[in-house]
Design a protein around this motif. Structure first.
Motif, PDB file in Angstrom:
ATOM      1  N   ASN A  60      84.928  41.594 -26.970  1.00  0.00           N
ATOM      2  CA  ASN A  60      86.009  42.551 -26.719  1.00  0.00           C
ATOM      3  C   ASN A  60      85.878  43.250 -25.369  1.00  0.00           C
ATOM      4  OD1 ASN A  60      83.841  44.213 -27.155  1.00  0.00           O
ATOM      5  ND2 ASN A  60      84.705  45.291 -28.933  1.00  0.00           N
ATOM      6  N   GLY A  61      84.897  42.854 -24.545  1.00  0.00           N
ATOM      7  CA  GLY A  61      84.735  43.454 -23.226  1.00  0.00           C
ATOM      8  C   GLY A  61      84.092  44.817 -23.246  1.00  0.00           C
ATOM      9  N   ALA A  62      83.522  45.218 -24.379  1.00  0.00           N
ATOM     10  CA  ALA A  62      82.887  46.532 -24.489  1.00  0.00           C
ATOM     11  C   ALA A  62      81.618  46.597 -23.633  1.00  0.00           C
ATOM     12  CB  ALA A  62      82.548  46.833 -25.948  1.00  0.00           C
ATOM     13  N   GLU A  63      81.244  47.801 -23.272  1.00  0.00           N
ATOM     14  CA  GLU A  63      80.028  47.993 -22.500  1.00  0.00           C
ATOM     15  C   GLU A  63      78.789  47.706 -23.343  1.00  0.00           C
ATOM     16  OE1 GLU A  63      80.611  51.185 -18.914  1.00  0.00           O
ATOM     17  OE2 GLU A  63      79.741  51.870 -20.798  1.00  0.00           O
ATOM     18  N   ARG A  64      77.787  47.191 -22.696  1.00  0.00           N
ATOM     19  CA  ARG A  64      76.457  47.081 -23.290  1.00  0.00           C
ATOM     20  C   ARG A  64      75.577  48.128 -22.628  1.00  0.00           C
ATOM     21  NH1 ARG A  64      73.470  42.571 -22.343  1.00  0.00           N
ATOM     22  NH2 ARG A  64      74.258  42.589 -20.213  1.00  0.00           N
ATOM     23  N   THR A  65      74.657  48.687 -23.374  1.00  0.00           N
ATOM     24  CA  THR A  65      73.774  49.708 -22.811  1.00  0.00           C
ATOM     25  C   THR A  65      72.324  49.328 -23.040  1.00  0.00           C
ATOM     26  OG1 THR A  65      73.799  51.029 -24.840  1.00  0.00           O
ATOM     27  CG2 THR A  65      75.454  51.545 -23.159  1.00  0.00           C
ATOM     28  N   LEU A  66      71.484  49.752 -22.108  1.00  0.00           N
ATOM     29  CA  LEU A  66      70.050  49.521 -22.180  1.00  0.00           C
ATOM     30  C   LEU A  66      69.361  50.852 -21.931  1.00  0.00           C
ATOM     31  CD1 LEU A  66      67.554  47.625 -22.249  1.00  0.00           C
ATOM     32  CD2 LEU A  66      67.839  47.366 -19.772  1.00  0.00           C
ATOM     33  N   VAL A  67      68.583  51.309 -22.897  1.00  0.00           N
ATOM     34  CA  VAL A  67      67.836  52.563 -22.760  1.00  0.00           C
ATOM     35  C   VAL A  67      66.417  52.215 -22.318  1.00  0.00           C
ATOM     36  CG1 VAL A  67      67.003  54.652 -23.897  1.00  0.00           C
ATOM     37  CG2 VAL A  67      69.242  53.687 -24.511  1.00  0.00           C
ATOM     38  N   LEU A  68      66.004  52.787 -21.204  1.00  0.00           N
ATOM     39  CA  LEU A  68      64.732  52.470 -20.572  1.00  0.00           C
ATOM     40  C   LEU A  68      63.752  53.636 -20.704  1.00  0.00           C
ATOM     41  CD1 LEU A  68      66.412  50.849 -17.478  1.00  0.00           C
ATOM     42  CD2 LEU A  68      64.880  49.648 -19.055  1.00  0.00           C
ATOM     43  N   PRO A  69      62.467  53.421 -20.389  1.00  0.00           N
ATOM     44  CA  PRO A  69      61.481  54.497 -20.491  1.00  0.00           C
ATOM     45  C   PRO A  69      61.763  55.648 -19.519  1.00  0.00           C
ATOM     46  CG  PRO A  69      60.411  52.355 -20.367  1.00  0.00           C
ATOM     47  CD  PRO A  69      61.857  52.127 -20.047  1.00  0.00           C
ATOM     48  N   ALA A  70      61.013  56.715 -19.658  1.00  0.00           N
ATOM     49  CA  ALA A  70      61.241  57.937 -18.883  1.00  0.00           C
ATOM     50  C   ALA A  70      61.177  57.706 -17.380  1.00  0.00           C
ATOM     51  CB  ALA A  70      60.230  59.009 -19.292  1.00  0.00           C
ATOM     52  N   GLU A  71      60.345  56.763 -16.932  1.00  0.00           N
ATOM     53  CA  GLU A  71      60.222  56.521 -15.492  1.00  0.00           C
ATOM     54  C   GLU A  71      61.517  56.002 -14.871  1.00  0.00           C
ATOM     55  OE1 GLU A  71      58.322  52.287 -16.738  1.00  0.00           O
ATOM     56  OE2 GLU A  71      57.661  54.295 -17.272  1.00  0.00           O
ATOM     57  N   VAL A 132      71.153  52.200 -18.569  1.00  0.00           N
ATOM     58  CA  VAL A 132      71.944  51.291 -17.745  1.00  0.00           C
ATOM     59  C   VAL A 132      73.062  50.739 -18.616  1.00  0.00           C
ATOM     60  CG1 VAL A 132      71.955  49.149 -16.410  1.00  0.00           C
ATOM     61  CG2 VAL A 132      69.994  50.687 -16.284  1.00  0.00           C
ATOM     62  N   SER A 133      74.276  50.725 -18.081  1.00  0.00           N
ATOM     63  CA  SER A 133      75.438  50.219 -18.815  1.00  0.00           C
ATOM     64  C   SER A 133      76.127  49.153 -17.990  1.00  0.00           C
ATOM     65  CB  SER A 133      76.420  51.359 -19.106  1.00  0.00           C
ATOM     66  OG  SER A 133      75.798  52.415 -19.797  1.00  0.00           O
ATOM     67  N   ALA A 134      76.691  48.154 -18.683  1.00  0.00           N
ATOM     68  CA  ALA A 134      77.395  47.082 -17.981  1.00  0.00           C
ATOM     69  C   ALA A 134      78.396  46.433 -18.914  1.00  0.00           C
ATOM     70  CB  ALA A 134      76.413  46.039 -17.469  1.00  0.00           C
ATOM     71  N   ARG A 135      79.445  45.858 -18.330  1.00  0.00           N
ATOM     72  CA  ARG A 135      80.468  45.175 -19.120  1.00  0.00           C
ATOM     73  C   ARG A 135      80.216  43.681 -19.242  1.00  0.00           C
ATOM     74  NH1 ARG A 135      84.274  48.331 -20.787  1.00  0.00           N
ATOM     75  NH2 ARG A 135      84.675  50.319 -19.760  1.00  0.00           N
ATOM     76  N   GLY A 136      79.238  43.182 -18.507  1.00  0.00           N
ATOM     77  CA  GLY A 136      78.866  41.781 -18.586  1.00  0.00           C
ATOM     78  C   GLY A 136      77.379  41.642 -18.371  1.00  0.00           C
ATOM     79  N   PRO A 137      76.859  40.420 -18.389  1.00  0.00           N
ATOM     80  CA  PRO A 137      75.426  40.229 -18.144  1.00  0.00           C
ATOM     81  C   PRO A 137      75.028  40.732 -16.765  1.00  0.00           C
ATOM     82  CG  PRO A 137      76.440  38.248 -19.048  1.00  0.00           C
ATOM     83  CD  PRO A 137      77.562  39.159 -18.678  1.00  0.00           C
ATOM     84  N   VAL A 138      74.008  41.547 -16.706  1.00  0.00           N
ATOM     85  CA  VAL A 138      73.484  42.071 -15.445  1.00  0.00           C
ATOM     86  C   VAL A 138      71.966  41.949 -15.478  1.00  0.00           C
ATOM     87  CG1 VAL A 138      73.142  44.135 -14.043  1.00  0.00           C
ATOM     88  CG2 VAL A 138      75.384  43.660 -15.009  1.00  0.00           C
ATOM     89  N   LEU A 139      71.420  41.331 -14.428  1.00  0.00           N
ATOM     90  CA  LEU A 139      69.977  41.204 -14.316  1.00  0.00           C
ATOM     91  C   LEU A 139      69.473  42.238 -13.318  1.00  0.00           C
ATOM     92  CD1 LEU A 139      67.334  39.755 -14.951  1.00  0.00           C
ATOM     93  CD2 LEU A 139      67.894  38.090 -13.170  1.00  0.00           C
ATOM     94  N   LEU A 140      68.753  43.229 -13.832  1.00  0.00           N
ATOM     95  CA  LEU A 140      68.197  44.257 -12.960  1.00  0.00           C
ATOM     96  C   LEU A 140      67.065  43.690 -12.110  1.00  0.00           C
ATOM     97  CD1 LEU A 140      67.875  47.366 -15.307  1.00  0.00           C
ATOM     98  CD2 LEU A 140      69.449  47.096 -13.402  1.00  0.00           C
ATOM     99  N   ASP A 141      67.005  44.114 -10.868  1.00  0.00           N
ATOM    100  CA  ASP A 141      65.873  43.817 -10.000  1.00  0.00           C
ATOM    101  C   ASP A 141      65.531  45.101  -9.262  1.00  0.00           C
ATOM    102  OD1 ASP A 141      64.230  41.493  -8.435  1.00  0.00           O
ATOM    103  OD2 ASP A 141      64.849  43.087  -7.069  1.00  0.00           O
ATOM    104  N   ILE A 142      64.344  45.640  -9.539  1.00  0.00           N
ATOM    105  CA  ILE A 142      63.953  46.924  -8.939  1.00  0.00           C
ATOM    106  C   ILE A 142      62.968  46.716  -7.793  1.00  0.00           C
ATOM    107  CG2 ILE A 142      64.426  48.233 -11.031  1.00  0.00           C
ATOM    108  CD1 ILE A 142      61.326  48.296 -11.467  1.00  0.00           C
ATOM    109  N   GLY A 143      63.040  45.539  -7.142  1.00  0.00           N
ATOM    110  CA  GLY A 143      62.120  45.233  -6.061  1.00  0.00           C
ATOM    111  C   GLY A 143      62.188  46.189  -4.888  1.00  0.00           C
ATOM    112  N   ALA A 144      63.299  46.872  -4.710  1.00  0.00           N
ATOM    113  CA  ALA A 144      63.431  47.785  -3.575  1.00  0.00           C
ATOM    114  C   ALA A 144      62.558  49.020  -3.701  1.00  0.00           C
ATOM    115  CB  ALA A 144      64.893  48.206  -3.405  1.00  0.00           C
ATOM    116  N   ALA A 145      62.240  49.433  -4.911  1.00  0.00           N
ATOM    117  CA  ALA A 145      61.461  50.673  -5.084  1.00  0.00           C
ATOM    118  C   ALA A 145      60.505  50.627  -6.263  1.00  0.00           C
ATOM    119  CB  ALA A 145      62.403  51.867  -5.249  1.00  0.00           C
TER     120      ALA A 145
END
Length: 291
Positions: A60-71, A132-145
């Motif tokens: 249905n195009g709904a958002e997906r959410t990912l809850v991450l640790p405190a950092e 983090v929320s997204a409407r489609g598949p998203v691959l996080l990359d935190i290489g910058a920091a």
């Protein structure tokens, strides 16, 4: 323990010198690194971010959410600032573009398709505090920091154990605490066997970013512009001195897109940028240490 602690983790070499380092503290450090890797690594199929990226998008195009640790909260805030300062070029949503160009979980270093822009922050995906929320598949990359953040977390393990004199170096991203300054060589982006200068680091963090260390194919490397998904060309290396490694690491990446004077005015950091034609720009603190 006698001598510094050296080991491989998160794809880089760690070197830790600390007064009062014990086997228990070493175990705590390794445990903290593994906890971080199990959440953030896009090179592990069992990590939190990899499993979330592999989940099918709701029909249905709904958002997906990912809850991450405190950092995740300070990391997300820094990414949001750098995303805005760079006009969208710095982004944690660049993972799919890196995979397409060959910097994938298998380190194939073989392009799988054309570069693609990162999902647009605020429209396709967003990061608020620990979510983090997204409407489609998203691959996080935190290489910058992300490596800088992990250096800070390891320093926190040392400090929580009563260690106040240390140098933590994770593949060139480092943080120092102690009465005596450390003189650190600045590796040439054109010849890794040479240094282009030195800088003194005391009670600070130093981070470097460059296009030579993770490069493959013809003109391919890991520093991508989120607006296009393409590797950057104008800058080849950067360094930042800041109070914490997360800030130094993130700003070193931002220097590929944002003038150093602008970052220095906002954050009060020391900086150095080397361009593809060989000329360098930076704060006086760095420039006076160049050979």
């Amino acid at each position: 323990m006698n001598g510094p602690l050296e080991f491989e983790a998160i794809g880089t070499r760690w070197w830790i010198r600390a007064e009062g380092l014990t086997e228990r503290i070493e175990a705590d450090i390794r445990r903290r690194i593994d906890e971080f890797d199990s959440v953030w690594s896009r090179f592990r199929s069992d990590s939190t971010v990899a499993r979330w990226a592999a989940e099918p998008a709701p029909r249905n195009g709904a958002e997906r959410t990912l809850v991450l640790p405190a950092e995740a909260a300070p990391l997300g805030r820094l990414y949001r600032e750098l995303h805005e300062l760079s006009g969208g070029s710095v982004t944690p949503f660049i993972g799919e573009s890196l995979v397409r160009l060959g910097y994938d979980a298998a380190y194939s270093l073989t392009p799988h398709g054309p570069a693609v822009p990162a999902p647009v922050w605020g429209r396709d995906a967003r990061w608020e505090d620990q979510t983090v929320s997204a409407r489609g598949p998203v691959l996080l990359d935190i290489g910058a920091a992300g490596k800088g953040l992990l250096v800070d977390l390891v320093c926190g393990v040392l400090e929580d154990s009563g260690v106040s004199d240390y140098l933590v170096d994770a593949g060139g991203d480092l943080r120092h605490s102690g009465a005596m300054a450390e003189r650190i060589g600045l590796e040439s982006p054109f010849d890794s066997s040479r240094a282009i200068g030195v800088v003194a680091v005391q009670q600070q963090a130093l981070a470097a970013s460059g296009t030579a260390r993770r490069a493959w194919g013809r003109g391919l490397h890991h520093v991508l512009d989120g607006l296009t998904g393409e590797p950057v060309r104008r800058v080849v290396a950067s360094w930042v001195l800041a109070p914490e490694a997360i800030q130094a690491d993130g700003l070193a990446t931002a220097l590929f897109f944002v003038p150093g004077q602008e970052l220095a005015a906002r954050y009060g950091v020391e900086w150095l940028t080397v361009h593809s034609d060989g000329h360098a720009e930076g704060s006086e603190y760095f420039l006076e240490g160049l050979f």
